[in-house]
Design a protein around this motif. Structure first.
Motif, mmCIF file in Angstrom:
data_model
loop_
_atom_site.group_PDB
_atom_site.id
_atom_site.type_symbol
_atom_site.label_atom_id
_atom_site.label_comp_id
_atom_site.label_asym_id
_atom_site.label_seq_id
_atom_site.Cartn_x
_atom_site.Cartn_y
_atom_site.Cartn_z
ATOM 1 N N PRO A 1 8.684 26.396 -10.088
ATOM 2 C CA PRO A 1 9.819 27.261 -9.760
ATOM 3 C C PRO A 1 10.017 27.476 -8.259
ATOM 4 C CG PRO A 1 8.012 28.575 -10.618
ATOM 5 C CD PRO A 1 7.606 27.131 -10.737
ATOM 6 N N ASP A 2 8.991 27.214 -7.469
ATOM 7 C CA ASP A 2 9.080 27.473 -6.033
ATOM 8 C C ASP A 2 8.313 26.397 -5.272
ATOM 9 O OD1 ASP A 2 9.125 28.378 -3.435
ATOM 10 O OD2 ASP A 2 8.171 30.298 -3.872
ATOM 11 N N ARG B 1 2.891 35.721 -10.161
ATOM 12 C CA ARG B 1 3.176 34.309 -9.884
ATOM 13 C C ARG B 1 3.645 34.153 -8.443
ATOM 14 N NH1 ARG B 1 7.183 32.619 -13.746
ATOM 15 N NH2 ARG B 1 5.427 32.404 -15.146
ATOM 16 N N THR C 1 3.873 37.101 -14.747
ATOM 17 C CA THR C 1 5.086 36.828 -13.967
ATOM 18 C C THR C 1 5.080 37.613 -12.667
ATOM 19 O OG1 THR C 1 6.340 36.280 -15.946
ATOM 20 C CG2 THR C 1 7.612 36.919 -14.006
#
Length: 143
Positions: A54-55, A43, A40
């Motif tokens: 997520p992005d 990432r 994480t």
């Protein structure tokens, strides 16, 4: 073929205990939690790997390529869980996996993957984070 190996490269640096412990054991679960925290933190970073989910700006870091359409027999997209038969378990080559997709379709490729996973529920033969990973396949035959 265009393959993004950045997550694999980052994961190989961090996996350590995850691959040494039996999948599903309390020790494995603790090591897996540490591994996921480390992932994480990497990432969508230049020294890590990119996930567009997520992005959406991560798409700017996508690896891309082009091929002439008339040189293609099919187009195939696979999630990492669907590539396990080839890249984690080594039970098929990419040519063999594509032949399965052409002849029997995605269900058969996923069935074979599940069969391999079931034969090694503790991850001793093939160390991995979880006994079964989600598997998604899109296979589009062009002819």
């Amino acid at each position: 073929m265009v393959t993004d190996r950045r997550l694999d490269e980052v994961g190989a640096r961090l996996r350590g205990a995850v691959d040494e412990l039996p999948t599903g054991s309390p020790e494995h679960a603790a090591a897996l939690a540490e591994y996921r925290d480390a992932l994480t933190s990497l990432r969508n970073r230049p020294d890590g790997f990119w996930i567009a989910g997520p992005d959406p700006l991560a798409a700017e870091h996508a690896l891309t390529g082009t091929v002439a359409l008339d040189s293609l027999a099919s187009v195939t997209l696979l999630s990492d869980g669907a590539t396990r038969l080839v890249d984690r378990f080594g039970l098929a080559s990419w040519d063999e996996a594509l032949a399965v997709l052409d002849s029997a379709g995605p269900d058969e490729l996923i069935r074979r993957t599940r069969e391999a996973e079931d034969s090694d529920p503790d991850g001793r033969r093939w160390p991995r984070g979880k006994a079964h990973d989600d598997a998604t396949v899109l296979h589009w035959a062009l002819s």
